[in-house]
Design a protein around this motif. Structure first.
Motif, PDB file in Angstrom:
ATOM      1  N   UNK A 140      16.771  47.949  27.073  1.00 38.50           N
ATOM      2  CA  UNK A 140      16.901  48.362  28.471  1.00 38.50           C
ATOM      3  C   UNK A 140      15.862  47.671  29.345  1.00 38.50           C
ATOM      4  N   UNK A 141      14.618  47.640  28.875  1.00 39.27           N
ATOM      5  CA  UNK A 141      13.555  46.986  29.636  1.00 39.27           C
ATOM      6  C   UNK A 141      13.808  45.487  29.753  1.00 39.27           C
ATOM      7  N   UNK A 142      14.304  44.885  28.680  1.00 43.96           N
ATOM      8  CA  UNK A 142      14.634  43.462  28.731  1.00 43.96           C
ATOM      9  C   UNK A 142      15.675  43.179  29.803  1.00 43.96           C
ATOM     10  N   UNK A 143      16.721  43.993  29.842  1.00 40.57           N
ATOM     11  CA  UNK A 143      17.798  43.773  30.817  1.00 40.57           C
ATOM     12  C   UNK A 143      17.322  44.064  32.239  1.00 40.57           C
ATOM     13  N   UNK A 144      16.471  45.075  32.399  1.00 42.48           N
ATOM     14  CA  UNK A 144      15.909  45.345  33.729  1.00 42.48           C
ATOM     15  C   UNK A 144      15.108  44.146  34.241  1.00 42.48           C
ATOM     16  N   UNK A 145      14.415  43.465  33.333  1.00 39.17           N
ATOM     17  CA  UNK A 145      13.511  42.382  33.747  1.00 39.17           C
ATOM     18  C   UNK A 145      14.208  41.035  33.910  1.00 39.17           C
ATOM     19  N   UNK A 146      15.488  40.964  33.628  1.00 42.10           N
ATOM     20  CA  UNK A 146      16.217  39.711  33.793  1.00 42.10           C
ATOM     21  C   UNK A 146      16.715  39.506  35.216  1.00 42.10           C
ATOM     22  N   UNK A 147      16.836  40.602  35.983  1.00 40.78           N
ATOM     23  CA  UNK A 147      17.306  40.484  37.367  1.00 40.78           C
ATOM     24  C   UNK A 147      17.007  41.804  38.077  1.00 40.78           C
ATOM     25  N   UNK A 148      16.773  41.738  39.370  1.00 43.51           N
ATOM     26  CA  UNK A 148      16.438  42.944  40.127  1.00 43.51           C
ATOM     27  C   UNK A 148      17.584  43.958  40.133  1.00 43.51           C
ATOM     28  N   UNK A 149      18.829  43.469  40.083  1.00 47.65           N
ATOM     29  CA  UNK A 149      19.984  44.362  40.177  1.00 47.65           C
ATOM     30  C   UNK A 149      20.075  45.335  39.010  1.00 47.65           C
ATOM     31  N   UNK A 150      19.564  44.932  37.853  1.00 49.74           N
ATOM     32  CA  UNK A 150      19.759  45.758  36.663  1.00 49.74           C
ATOM     33  C   UNK A 150      19.181  47.158  36.807  1.00 49.74           C
ATOM     34  N   UNK A 151      17.930  47.268  37.213  1.00 52.64           N
ATOM     35  CA  UNK A 151      17.302  48.578  37.342  1.00 52.64           C
ATOM     36  C   UNK A 151      18.024  49.431  38.378  1.00 52.64           C
ATOM     37  N   UNK A 152      18.490  48.794  39.438  1.00 55.07           N
ATOM     38  CA  UNK A 152      19.179  49.524  40.505  1.00 55.07           C
ATOM     39  C   UNK A 152      20.533  50.048  40.023  1.00 55.07           C
ATOM     40  N   UNK A 153      21.243  49.246  39.249  1.00 55.56           N
ATOM     41  CA  UNK A 153      22.600  49.602  38.819  1.00 55.56           C
ATOM     42  C   UNK A 153      22.601  50.563  37.632  1.00 55.56           C
ATOM     43  N   UNK A 154      21.703  50.352  36.668  1.00 55.07           N
ATOM     44  CA  UNK A 154      21.662  51.276  35.523  1.00 55.07           C
ATOM     45  C   UNK A 154      20.220  51.699  35.227  1.00 55.07           C
ATOM     46  N   UNK A 155      19.644  52.536  36.115  1.00 53.49           N
ATOM     47  CA  UNK A 155      18.247  52.955  35.953  1.00 53.49           C
ATOM     48  C   UNK A 155      18.013  53.801  34.701  1.00 53.49           C
ATOM     49  N   UNK A 156      19.049  54.421  34.185  1.00 54.87           N
ATOM     50  CA  UNK A 156      18.882  55.192  32.954  1.00 54.87           C
ATOM     51  C   UNK A 156      18.793  54.308  31.718  1.00 54.87           C
ATOM     52  N   UNK A 157      19.076  52.998  31.876  1.00 55.68           N
ATOM     53  CA  UNK A 157      19.064  52.082  30.754  1.00 55.68           C
ATOM     54  C   UNK A 157      20.386  52.090  30.015  1.00 55.68           C
ATOM     55  N   UNK A 158      20.384  51.566  28.806  1.00 55.40           N
ATOM     56  CA  UNK A 158      21.595  51.528  27.997  1.00 55.40           C
ATOM     57  C   UNK A 158      21.357  52.276  26.696  1.00 55.40           C
ATOM     58  N   UNK A 159      22.409  52.955  26.240  1.00 57.00           N
ATOM     59  CA  UNK A 159      22.363  53.618  24.951  1.00 57.00           C
ATOM     60  C   UNK A 159      22.882  52.690  23.865  1.00 57.00           C
ATOM     61  N   UNK A 160      22.479  52.934  22.644  1.00 56.89           N
ATOM     62  CA  UNK A 160      22.904  52.105  21.512  1.00 56.89           C
ATOM     63  C   UNK A 160      23.215  53.024  20.339  1.00 56.89           C
ATOM     64  N   UNK A 161      24.353  52.790  19.697  1.00 59.07           N
ATOM     65  CA  UNK A 161      24.686  53.503  18.471  1.00 59.07           C
ATOM     66  C   UNK A 161      24.582  52.533  17.301  1.00 59.07           C
ATOM     67  N   UNK A 162      24.544  53.010  16.066  1.00 54.68           N
ATOM     68  CA  UNK A 162      24.570  52.090  14.926  1.00 54.68           C
ATOM     69  C   UNK A 162      25.923  51.396  14.840  1.00 54.68           C
ATOM     70  N   UNK A 163      25.972  50.312  14.084  1.00 54.98           N
ATOM     71  CA  UNK A 163      27.278  49.691  13.851  1.00 54.98           C
ATOM     72  C   UNK A 163      28.159  50.687  13.104  1.00 54.98           C
ATOM     73  N   UNK A 164      29.392  50.869  13.608  1.00 53.40           N
ATOM     74  CA  UNK A 164      30.343  51.791  12.981  1.00 53.40           C
ATOM     75  C   UNK A 164      31.742  51.178  13.060  1.00 53.40           C
ATOM     76  N   UNK A 165      32.622  51.641  12.200  1.00 55.69           N
ATOM     77  CA  UNK A 165      33.996  51.141  12.208  1.00 55.69           C
ATOM     78  C   UNK A 165      34.698  51.604  13.477  1.00 55.69           C
ATOM     79  N   UNK A 166      35.279  50.681  14.252  1.00 58.25           N
ATOM     80  CA  UNK A 166      35.984  51.083  15.481  1.00 58.25           C
ATOM     81  C   UNK A 166      37.279  51.811  15.181  1.00 58.25           C
TER      82      UNK A 166
END
Length: 276
Positions: free
Chosen positions: A159-185
């Motif tokens: 989340x911090x990496x994506x926020x620091x790649x462009x100013x828009x990121x923090x504004x658009x998704x301030x909660x960051x991103x969630x991640x789950x383990x790899x699972x069978x779709x």
């Protein structure tokens, strides 16, 4: 007015085509569901008859009576705008919750995406958080998927990496991103894991596969995914050019949050300025 001419079908046609053109929905990859209200359904003269009943492998009774426009299983997003009545369908969740009544679409015998249970689980979660959110979108953004192979699967770090790649990121998704383990779709297990993360995030990364995202309308959710993917694209370009010499700092992120009146996830960024 017939439903095929509705703004909902037209928007589904537009967004699925854009997702395909971006390269995020190859072959039959990707799926979208949109919840419609009773008043929206009542505008159309051809939605008064149940065409057939379709079983679903999930107890969706918390959503009983709700209507969903959803893409079909095995359908190619490149074709939806040409064959919307074949490749999408409008369904109503039955009172029992173990099936849906088809009101429109899937006119060749098709049925909702295999990820429909995962969509419904996410709809259940997000309606508790914000009942205005009625779109769930799944696709395979190239650079985001690539990042899941090369970066530690840690929510704060990514989340911090994506926020620091462009100013828009923090504004658009301030909660960051969630991640789950790899699972069978296509399983209820991945659907429940995703829905649990959706209690905190509007974007959930499926490592080595794609992303689930939700929001108020299709443009918003498309733009949310697009912003995440753009940040990943920038990171890909930066790494290909060599060492990172400068970047957006934590203090820059704090200033950005104050300027745009957003609250970053406190577990990922403290709003207290570090001095000294």
């Amino acid at each position: 007015m017939k439903f095929i001419d509705s703004k909902f079908v037209k928007k589904m046609n537009e967004i699925t085509n854009e997702l395909y053109r971006h390269g995020w929905d190859e072959r039959n990859g990707g799926n979208i569901s949109l919840r419609l209200t009773q008043s929206e359904i009542d505008q159309y003269e051809d939605l008064n008859t149940t065409l057939r009943n379709i079983p679903i492998k999930f107890d969706a009774s918390p959503l009983a009576g709700q209507y969903y426009l959803v893409t079909g299983t095995g359908r190619y997003f490149k074709n939806v705008h040409k064959y919307p009545e074949r490749d999408t369908g409008l369904v109503r969740i039955t009172d029992e919750g173990n099936s849906v009544d088809l009101l429109w679409g899937f006119n060749d015998g098709g049925q909702p995406t295999s990820e429909f249970p995962a969509h419904l689980m996410t709809h259940i979660s997000r309606q508790k958080v914000d009942n205005n959110q009625r779109v769930v979108m799944h696709c395979h953004p190239t650079n985001l998927v690539a990042l899941s192979f090369t970066h530690k699967l840690d929510e704060a770090s990514i989340s911090r990496l994506l926020w620091k790649m462009q100013a828009e990121s923090l504004v658009v998704f301030p909660e960051g991103v969630g991640i789950i383990p790899y699972m069978t779709p296509g399983t209820n297990e991945i659907g429940q894991e995703t829905a649990d993360k959706m209690n905190e995030f509007r974007v959930v990364v499926w490592p080595h596969h794609g992303v689930f995202a939700c929001g108020d309308n299709m443009d918003e959710v498309y733009g949310l995914i697009e912003t995440v993917e753009k940040a990943c694209m920038i990171y890909t370009a930066v790494r290909s050019q060599g060492n990172i010499l400068q970047s957006i700092t934590d203090d820059d992120l704090r200033d950005l949050a104050k300027s745009f009146n957003v609250i970053p996830n406190p577990e990922f960024l403290s709003m207290a300025t570090v001095t000294g």
